[in-house]
Design a protein around this motif. Structure first.
Motif, PDB file in Angstrom:
ATOM      1  N   THR A   1       0.822  -1.211   0.000  1.00  0.00           N
ATOM      2  CA  THR A   1       0.000   0.000   0.000  1.00  0.00           C
ATOM      3  C   THR A   1       0.855   1.260   0.000  1.00  0.00           C
TER       4      THR A   1
ATOM      5  N   ASN B   1       4.950   5.497  -2.972  1.00  0.00           N
ATOM      6  CA  ASN B   1       4.032   6.613  -3.179  1.00  0.00           C
ATOM      7  C   ASN B   1       4.325   7.665  -2.112  1.00  0.00           C
ATOM      8  N   GLU B   2       3.487   8.692  -2.009  1.00  0.00           N
ATOM      9  CA  GLU B   2       3.755   9.769  -1.052  1.00  0.00           C
ATOM     10  C   GLU B   2       3.800   9.249   0.378  1.00  0.00           C
TER      11      GLU B   2
ATOM     12  N   ARG C   1       3.544   2.980  -5.205  1.00  0.00           N
ATOM     13  CA  ARG C   1       2.637   3.542  -6.206  1.00  0.00           C
ATOM     14  C   ARG C   1       2.454   2.623  -7.399  1.00  0.00           C
ATOM     15  N   ASP C   2       3.468   1.815  -7.699  1.00  0.00           N
ATOM     16  CA  ASP C   2       3.401   0.966  -8.891  1.00  0.00           C
ATOM     17  C   ASP C   2       3.937  -0.437  -8.630  1.00  0.00           C
TER      18      ASP C   2
END
Length: 88
Positions: free
Chosen positions: A48, A57-58, A51-52
């Motif tokens: 989670t 991700n952030e 991002r990919d």
């Protein structure tokens, strides 16, 4: 040197865990006063936070920063003073 345990491609947990398990012993064997090795454990790093499936991700970037910040602060302080402790 800073060696981080933790991240890998989504679904590749067994090879990552095997590699992570080897890092502390490797660091102890290779560590020298003139060139210390610091180990930071970021495992598990849930999908989670990717991002990919590979790159964070952030929220993943925040987790990396939050995990590394105390160790990096300790290292910097260690280099500037002789009386440094790190809280757990």
């Amino acid at each position: 040197m800073l060696a981080s345990q933790g991240m890998g491609a989504a679904g590749e947990h067994d090879p990552i865990q095997k590699s992570n398990d080897m890092i502390p012993d490797w660091a102890l064997e290779q560590n020298m006063t003139k060139s210390p090795i610091y180990v930071n454990d970021m495992y598990p790093f849930p999908n989670t936070l990717l991002r990919d499936g590979i790159y964070p991700n952030e929220a993943g970037e925040d987790r990396i920063g939050n995990d590394l910040s105390p160790l990096l602060t300790w290292i910097v302080n260690l280099k500037t003073t002789e009386n440094v402790t790190i809280s757990s």
